[in-house]
Design an enzyme around this catalytic site. Sequence first.
Site, PDB file in Angstrom:
ATOM      1  CE  LYS A 246      32.325   7.988 112.284  1.00 36.62           C
ATOM      2  NZ  LYS A 246      31.295   7.730 111.268  1.00 36.62           N
ATOM      3  CG  ASP A 251      29.534  12.779 109.975  1.00 41.60           C
ATOM      4  OD1 ASP A 251      30.007  13.618 109.174  1.00 41.60           O
ATOM      5  OD2 ASP A 251      29.206  11.614 109.644  1.00 41.60           O
ATOM      6  CE  LYS A 258      26.032  12.866 108.712  1.00 43.48           C
ATOM      7  NZ  LYS A 258      25.947  11.639 107.883  1.00 43.48           N
ATOM      8  CG  ASP A 270      29.592   9.841 113.417  1.00 40.79           C
ATOM      9  OD1 ASP A 270      29.238   8.647 113.430  1.00 40.79           O
ATOM     10  OD2 ASP A 270      30.090  10.397 112.420  1.00 40.79           O
ATOM     11  CG  ASP A 329      28.198  12.081 105.423  1.00 42.32           C
ATOM     12  OD1 ASP A 329      28.699  12.147 106.572  1.00 42.32           O
ATOM     13  OD2 ASP A 329      26.975  11.954 105.219  1.00 42.32           O
ATOM     14  CD  GLU A 331      32.483  10.884 109.039  1.00 44.85           C
ATOM     15  OE1 GLU A 331      31.858  10.830 107.962  1.00 44.85           O
ATOM     16  OE2 GLU A 331      32.023  10.477 110.121  1.00 44.85           O
ATOM     17  NE  ARG A 333      33.432   4.700 104.401  1.00 45.90           N
ATOM     18  CZ  ARG A 333      32.441   4.223 103.659  1.00 45.90           C
ATOM     19  NH1 ARG A 333      32.710   3.690 102.466  1.00 45.90           N
ATOM     20  NH2 ARG A 333      31.189   4.263 104.080  1.00 45.90           N
TER      21      ARG A 333
HETATM   22  N1  BES Z   1      28.161   8.848 110.778  1.00 45.90           N
HETATM   23  C1  BES Z   1      27.610   8.449 109.541  1.00 45.90           C
HETATM   24  C2  BES Z   1      26.794   7.173 109.638  1.00 45.90           C
HETATM   25  C3  BES Z   1      25.535   7.252 110.455  1.00 45.90           C
HETATM   26  C4  BES Z   1      24.340   7.605 109.844  1.00 45.90           C
HETATM   27  C5  BES Z   1      25.533   6.898 111.774  1.00 45.90           C
HETATM   28  C6  BES Z   1      23.177   7.644 110.592  1.00 45.90           C
HETATM   29  C7  BES Z   1      24.379   6.946 112.520  1.00 45.90           C
HETATM   30  C8  BES Z   1      23.196   7.295 111.945  1.00 45.90           C
HETATM   31  C9  BES Z   1      28.730   8.193 108.516  1.00 45.90           C
HETATM   32  O1  BES Z   1      29.865   8.978 108.668  1.00 45.90           O
HETATM   33  C10 BES Z   1      28.159   8.502 107.169  1.00 45.90           C
HETATM   34  O2  BES Z   1      27.787   9.609 106.955  1.00 45.90           O
HETATM   35  N2  BES Z   1      28.105   7.487 106.299  1.00 45.90           N
HETATM   36  C11 BES Z   1      27.573   7.634 105.000  1.00 45.90           C
HETATM   37  C12 BES Z   1      28.469   6.893 104.053  1.00 45.90           C
HETATM   38  C13 BES Z   1      28.155   7.148 102.605  1.00 45.90           C
HETATM   39  C14 BES Z   1      28.507   8.556 102.223  1.00 45.90           C
HETATM   40  C15 BES Z   1      28.943   6.164 101.768  1.00 45.90           C
HETATM   41  C16 BES Z   1      26.162   7.053 104.981  1.00 45.90           C
HETATM   42  O3  BES Z   1      25.939   6.027 105.622  1.00 45.90           O
HETATM   43  O4  BES Z   1      25.299   7.664 104.372  1.00 45.90           O
HETATM   44 ZN    ZN Z   2      30.239   9.641 110.610  1.00 47.02          ZN
HETATM   45 ZN    ZN Z   3      29.693  10.836 107.697  1.00 43.63          ZN
END
Ligand code: BES
Ligand code: ZN
Ligand code: ZN
Length: 486
Positions: A246, A251, A258, A270, A329, A331, A333
């Site tokens: 990734k 992000d 966020k 990220d 968010d 993103e 995947r």
């Molecule tokens: N990059 C984040 C995941 C992340 C969070 C990595 C904290 C490291 C530390 C990812 O893109 C994300 O935002 N995931 C969301 C998914 C949700 C919207 C289904 C999450 O984990 O909140």
């Molecule tokens: Zn992310």
């Molecule tokens: Zn994200």
Amino acid sequence: MPAKIFHMNLKIKSSKNINEKASLVTIVSSKTNLPDDFKSLSKDYIKTNFSAQKPLIKNELENINVLALAENKDDFKKLEGLRVNGYLTCKAANNSKIKSIQITGENASEVLAFTEGLILANYQFNKYFSDKKDNSLSEISVVCASVSKKDIEELTNVSEAVYHARTLVNEPQHFLTATQLSEEIKSLSKEAGFTVEVFTKKKIETLKMGGLLAVNKGSVEPPTFNILEYKPKNPSNKKPIVLVGKGVVYDTGGLSLKPTAGSMDFMKSDMGGSAAVIGALYATAKNKLDVWVVGLIPATDNRPSGAAYAPGDVITMYNGKTVEVLNTDAEGRMILADALTYAIKYNPELVIDLATLTGMAARTVGHHATVSMGTADKETHESLKESGFAVYERLAEMPFFDEYFDMLKSDIADVKNIGGMNAGAITAGKFLEMFTKNEKGEHAYPWIHLDIAGPAFLTIEDAYRGKNGSGVGVRLLYNFIKKYAK
Ligand code: BES
Ligand code: ZN
Ligand code: ZN
């Protein structure tokens, strides 16, 4: 502008004899029979201040004299204890402004583990300080008859790969755009001896990589899709191992911005999955393993803007499947999906993807483990777990039942990009699994998904893994890839 963003700050060499005038580390296997220097210490002192986790460090006039204990019965723990000893010694050496240190011991793997901890602990990211305060330690001599020149070269190359991965993670997004990430990959490829092909936006549009393009819509920076390849003359594997990383260089969450204060502070990390893939290719190529490895890195930032993709959008992915976006968010995947589909054309032996994919993975295992799941057979997954213990980047395998897939059902498209409140790391994995399938709906290759959201970026120092970008995944992948070598 291409830039080689890092040079290793240490020279590591082997030597036949101990120089009595320089700092010395001796690895011993028991507390009895200590070297003369330490005999003056009282038994009580030694008992309370010396253990497998804690070296004895004596400051002398201009040097330090260190004893490290390799006592643990469990081999993995013993080697990890020595790495931590290496880290504590590194700190002491730099505090005492020592430039050069020697490491001696009977057992090669013990000496190498200690040396590894010392090297990895000496990493610094000083680029943006006006006063750089570089570590004094700049030379390590290994004095051990059973450690070969080749062992030292290999360790140096792998450590350098970890340094590079950490630096890529530590670089802020104002420098490390998707395009700059590609430039860094090119410069590292030349140094290590692998090839890179970079698809720019036009090509990505021609290919219709809908997931990557959707995430990129809100950005002022174009995306890139990077293909790294190391193919030795006579590879031991007929089908390549494909690594997917990734590469979200920043992000913000996009329009699903966020929420809480602080949640974006470390989102430059990220792209930690891509850093691991780059590091693994670097180490594999530089050590000339006879294993064919391909790396695929979709890269972009994720931002809100008038043009950004929005919750409710339906995106047609690279494989033609449609995705209802219910959270921008989620993103990672979206971009990994296209890369996993792209991997099919390599007819891979195995695909491993690495991603800082879900906050849920981090909340589940913290920074001490990487969450794993997938469709590869048990033996392969176990072998990767073994590598995890060997390098102490351990895996925690999740259940991966088909029922989890039901949580991704959409009312208007083939699938939605979020699964609901529970099992967030698993439903993210299930989403990815869809894109590892061919047109007939069969798994196109065996696959393991590694969610490194916990260990990729450390907000408190964790021994030789340091603080900030950890470079997690590099040593794991290298150890695993090496098993395929003849
Ligand atoms: N990059 C984040 C995941 C992340 C969070 C990595 C904290 C490291 C530390 C990812 O893109 C994300 O935002 N995931 C969301 C998914 C949700 C919207 C289904 C999450 O984990 O909140
Ligand atoms: Zn992310
Ligand atoms: Zn994200």
